[in-house]
Scaffold this motif. Sequence first.
Motif, PDB file in Angstrom:
ATOM      1  N   THR A   1      72.107  67.930  71.900  1.00  0.00           N
ATOM      2  CA  THR A   1      71.571  66.701  71.251  1.00  0.00           C
ATOM      3  C   THR A   1      70.197  66.432  71.669  1.00  0.00           C
ATOM      4  OG1 THR A   1      72.476  65.074  73.038  1.00  0.00           O
ATOM      5  CG2 THR A   1      73.737  65.629  70.776  1.00  0.00           C
ATOM      6  N   ASP A   2      69.777  67.287  72.758  1.00  0.00           N
ATOM      7  CA  ASP A   2      68.242  67.083  73.219  1.00  0.00           C
ATOM      8  C   ASP A   2      67.184  68.039  72.503  1.00  0.00           C
ATOM      9  OD1 ASP A   2      69.748  69.398  74.026  1.00  0.00           O
ATOM     10  OD2 ASP A   2      68.166  69.514  76.126  1.00  0.00           O
ATOM     11  N   VAL A   3      67.791  68.877  71.525  1.00  0.00           N
ATOM     12  CA  VAL A   3      66.887  69.832  70.836  1.00  0.00           C
ATOM     13  C   VAL A   3      66.941  69.749  69.257  1.00  0.00           C
ATOM     14  CG1 VAL A   3      67.128  71.681  72.704  1.00  0.00           C
ATOM     15  CG2 VAL A   3      68.579  71.612  70.903  1.00  0.00           C
ATOM     16  N   LEU A   4      66.053  69.996  68.624  1.00  0.00           N
ATOM     17  CA  LEU A   4      65.860  69.957  67.177  1.00  0.00           C
ATOM     18  C   LEU A   4      65.589  71.382  66.777  1.00  0.00           C
ATOM     19  CD1 LEU A   4      64.514  66.597  65.972  1.00  0.00           C
ATOM     20  CD2 LEU A   4      66.749  67.591  65.257  1.00  0.00           C
ATOM     21  N   PRO A   5      65.998  71.796  65.528  1.00  0.00           N
ATOM     22  CA  PRO A   5      65.572  73.030  64.785  1.00  0.00           C
ATOM     23  C   PRO A   5      64.076  72.783  64.312  1.00  0.00           C
ATOM     24  CG  PRO A   5      67.849  72.480  63.979  1.00  0.00           C
ATOM     25  CD  PRO A   5      67.169  71.203  64.983  1.00  0.00           C
ATOM     26  N   SER A   6      63.343  73.932  64.210  1.00  0.00           N
ATOM     27  CA  SER A   6      62.091  73.761  63.680  1.00  0.00           C
ATOM     28  C   SER A   6      61.977  73.163  62.398  1.00  0.00           C
ATOM     29  CB  SER A   6      61.300  75.017  63.653  1.00  0.00           C
ATOM     30  OG  SER A   6      61.992  75.840  62.647  1.00  0.00           O
ATOM     31  N   PRO A   7      60.957  72.327  62.080  1.00  0.00           N
ATOM     32  CA  PRO A   7      60.857  71.792  60.652  1.00  0.00           C
ATOM     33  C   PRO A   7      61.148  72.888  59.579  1.00  0.00           C
ATOM     34  CG  PRO A   7      59.098  70.672  62.033  1.00  0.00           C
ATOM     35  CD  PRO A   7      59.859  72.162  62.853  1.00  0.00           C
ATOM     36  N   ALA A   8      60.517  74.127  59.849  1.00  0.00           N
ATOM     37  CA  ALA A   8      60.739  75.252  58.653  1.00  0.00           C
ATOM     38  C   ALA A   8      62.155  75.523  58.548  1.00  0.00           C
ATOM     39  CB  ALA A   8      59.874  76.211  59.197  1.00  0.00           C
TER      40      ALA A   8
END
Length: 528
Positions: free
Chosen positions: A169-176
């Motif tokens: 839960t500390d990371v997010l995929p790239s907006p792309a």
Amino acid sequence: MSLRPAAGMRPGTLLRLALAGTRTDTLRVVLTALSAALAALAAYVALTVLAIDPPSVGDARQPGWADQYTSPLLAEPGLRPGVAFTLLMMTVPVLALAGQCARIGAPGRDRRLAAVLLAGATPRQTRWIAVAETGLASLVGTAAGLALYVLLRALLHSPDAMGRLPLPTDVLPSPAALAAVLLGLPLVAAFAAVVMLRRVTVSPLDLDRRAGRRGPPRVWPGVLLVFGLIVAVTATPALDWYVGNGHELPGRTLPVVLAVGGLSAILGVVLGTGWISHVAGRLLHRFARRPAPLIAARQLQADPWNGSRTFAALLTCAVFASGTAAVRAYFVAQREATAAQSRLIEETPGIAVSYSTVEMDGFYVGTTDLISAAVFVATLVALAGLLVALAGGVVARRRTHAALAASGVPRSVLGRVLAWQTLAPVVPAVLLALGAGTLLGRGYATEATANGAHIRTCDGGPDQCGGREGIREHGYTIELPDIVRQAEVPWADLALYGSVTFALVLAAVGVGLLFLRAGTSVEELRTG
């Protein structure tokens, strides 16, 4: 409202026509959006796993390790691609469910498109209406899946006292990447709608669904199945023989060969369902003496491809479930062999014991258990698609059922027809899928070995065994033999999965009977 063929359709008009319809059309849109939301959620989670950014080399045990997570599935770099692949495979039955949901009320939708064509629309514009309906429903679903993903990410963020997390839960995929899923799935759904409408010819006075396949199904999927099983069974011994003769192989040769064999076997099982349905219909027609199996036999022979469309996701899950059970049996055998070797070392004086390998083997067993749980969830989704297909088939054939009921055929006979038509191809196809998956899993390995060793030790006093010179003069060598355990065929797991699958299929048939009761009324004879 008039539509001029020469002019383009305005977006507002296209949107109103795409969303217009009866309660059946509303149900189709809602179920399509729900399926897209589930598929998008699985894709977002898979992208999150792939987006894990390990700490620097000085903070981790080795490059690529992510020690900020409590689960080794997320911490170990070699396991994260497998986790992401499993999550992406979860989208296969969900997308199959979306395809089945898109077929709900299809005849009524086609008649409505014919009416729009009669009002002045062009054939291309009528197809755009259906594409817009599927694409917009999928877009709403992927957006809802993104909102649910963000909400769950905030709710499940719970670091422990050491700051480590159970989930990424500390990371997010790239907006792309997020945008690719958000917009990509609706585009795929719209393209699938175009493909499905390719065989529908809409005219102002009527519509015709052209048959794309004529004649009995061919047996060429069996060639794929046999090829895949031969590759799975012979790949490991053949490559061992090749290496044993002094040749070198690239490091990923065995996984690639097994993946090709597994994909070939899965395609053979799924595409061969049409042939299984056709053969089941022929056998029923030849040996059955009761009305229900005879009617079911005619329907299976008339449209044997319906089974391949309906049961594809279910059979894929069966192959993965049995293959995972076979691989788990190997890891269990490996754990037993390693534990037996550790006990042998423990009983030998002067040798230190390390259970790290035993713990690692237990970790692999636990990992296969998690994969089995994911496959079971995918099976439930596939059975939901089967339920939707059964209900849609009953609704589509309600005039035929009403005519049979009006001519004197009891509803109980029609219910047994539905059961025969569903179970006749499902039972042999699932058994074939379980057998194929088991052979694929056992092609990975069937013999677990804990390698022996030559250990130099000394059981004298400190004055005799102190230092290397003392061990060299007064010590002795202990030879530990190889410990071999055979991986058993997971009969219990296969029986349990097969029984649960058949029970759930029977439950789906029972729900389909509820739709059959409403679809056999005499009023359905006047349905347009």
